[in-house]
Design an enzyme around this catalytic site. Structure first.
Site, PDB file in Angstrom:
ATOM      1  CE  LYS A 184       9.226   1.019   7.282  1.00 47.50           C
ATOM      2  NZ  LYS A 184       8.358   0.889   8.403  1.00 47.50           N
TER       3      LYS A 184
ATOM      4  CB  THR B 161       8.955  -2.818   8.883  1.00 45.45           C
ATOM      5  OG1 THR B 161       9.866  -1.797   9.063  1.00 45.45           O
ATOM      6  CG2 THR B 161       7.615  -2.376   9.022  1.00 45.45           C
TER       7      THR B 161
END
Ligand SMILES: NC(=O)c1ccc[n+]([C@@H]2O[C@H](COP(=O)([O-])OP(=O)(O)OC[C@H]3O[C@@H](n4cnc5c(N)ncnc54)[C@H](O)[C@@H]3O)[C@@H](O)[C@H]2O)c1
Ligand SMILES: O=P(O)(O)OC[C@H](O)CO
Length: 332
Positions: free
Chosen positions: A191, A248
């Protein structure tokens, strides 16, 4: 009372030490520099990494790893991925024989292409059942402020996962257990790379449609790699996958997204590194190792490939966008 040593006093090591102490765990932190260890112990604040956050007075800090490790039931490894191996080599002798080793790092080692739990097993010789990984949508500062969040603790030994879960469950931090260490680690490492891509798009000036497309197609390539390595797709659909990806990729607090944004708005790698002030954006190195890992399993990861080429092969962000959109059209 459970005793934890938190090795690494950066943003997340410090925020997680606070979570542990708030959950009633006895915590000693290790910091590289004497000065920072003294500030944490005496002023109850990490002025370098989490200024303005009051730490519980029960937390002490030291720059001597063997003092931090003495009698620890849980050893929390909170240094950046690429420095874990060298640090562990120095710490291994002092790690108590039956302690559970918990990795907070989100990266894949360059060169070896190993996940952090594999690095830990290799360096310490610990049985994999003693090694756990914690991952989820856990930006350090909001958690240190007590904003509610959930996470995943993955360990092949459910008893150890439960021990860690109890040590860090608070009114604002909700840990779930899982036995899928591979899924947890792949979700966390990959990610960061996709967050770099979202940052680049945002830096160019693209909006929500573009970001949502990158996140969703990013998830598709993370699931392809994870399942090829033996992860469960449901882990990647959970907190350690989708949850962390959304947090994120969307947050201006993310170092990875911010780094990408600097590149997208025309900054160089050097200026983006400089602006990070020593804080680690793990995806910058992991894009290369994730790409190599994917190649070795014959898994296609076009977004990861594009991020690697921008960060390490001098491809411009507009050219990377052109390459991605110029790919053969295909079914979803
Ligand atoms: N900050 C977050 O919000 C967050 C949240 C979840 C996971 N993580 C992960 O946790 C890990 C640690 O991140 P962080 O945010 O605490 O990092 P950070 O950049 O805030 O600090 C890193 C810490 O490691 C130390 N360090 C740096 N290089 C080192 C080296 N070579 N040897 C020993 N110590 C070294 C620094 O002194 C500092 O104490 C990373 O893998 C990151 O992806 C971070
Ligand atoms: O600031 P980042 O980009 O390292 O991300 C922090 C955490 O991993 C979010 O869960």
């Amino acid at each position: 009372m459970t005793r934890a040593a938190v090795l690494g006093s950066g943003s997340w090591g410090t925020a997680f030490a606070k979570v542990l102490a708030d959950a009633g765990t006895d915590v000693t932190m290790w910091a590289r520099r004497d000065e920072l260890a003294s500030t944490i112990s005496d002023k109850h604040e990490n002025t370098d990494y989490l200024p303005g956050i009051s730490l519980p007075t029960s937390i002490s800090a030291t720059s001597d790893p063997s003092t931090a490790l003495d009698g620890a039931d849980i050893v929390v490894l909170a240094v950046p991925s690429q420095s874990l191996r060298a640090n562990l080599a120095e710490w291994t002798e002092s790690i108590p024989a039956d302690a559970t080793l918990l990795s907070l790092a989100k990266g894949i080692e360059t060169g070896t292409l190993l996940r952090m739990s594999q690095v830990i097993a290799q360096v310490t010789g610990a049985d994999p059942s003693r090694i756990a990984s914690l991952s989820g949508p856990n930006l350090a500062r909001p958690i240190a402020e007590g904003q509610p969040a959930a996470t995943v603790i993955a360990c092949s030994d459910s008893r150890r996962a439960l021990e860690i879960q109890k040590s860090c469950a608070t009114g604002y931090f909700r840990p779930y257990t899982n036995t899928d260490v591979i899924g947890c680690e792949i979700g966390g490492a990959c990610k960061n790379v996709i967050a770099l891509a979202c940052g680049m798009a945002s830096g160019v000036g693209y909006g929500e449609n573009t970001l949502a497309s990158i996140m969703t197609r990013g998830l598709a390539e993370i699931i392809r790699l994870g399942t090829a390595l033996g992860a469960s797709a449901s882990t990647l659909a959970g907190l350690a996958g989708v949850g962390d990806l959304v947090a994120t990729c969307s947050s201006t607090l993310s170092r990875n997204r911010t780094f990408g944004e600097r590149l997208g708005s025309g900054g160089s790698m050097e200026s983006a590194q400089k602006a990070a002030h020593g804080q680690v954006a793990e995806g910058v190195k992991s894009c290369t190792s994730v790409r190599a890992l994917a190649e070795s399993y014959d898994v296609e990861m076009p977004l990861t490939e594009a991020v690697h080429r921008v960060c390490h092969e001098g491809l411009s962000v507009p050219d990377a966008v052109g390459h991605l959109l110029g790919r053969r059209i295909k079914p979803e």
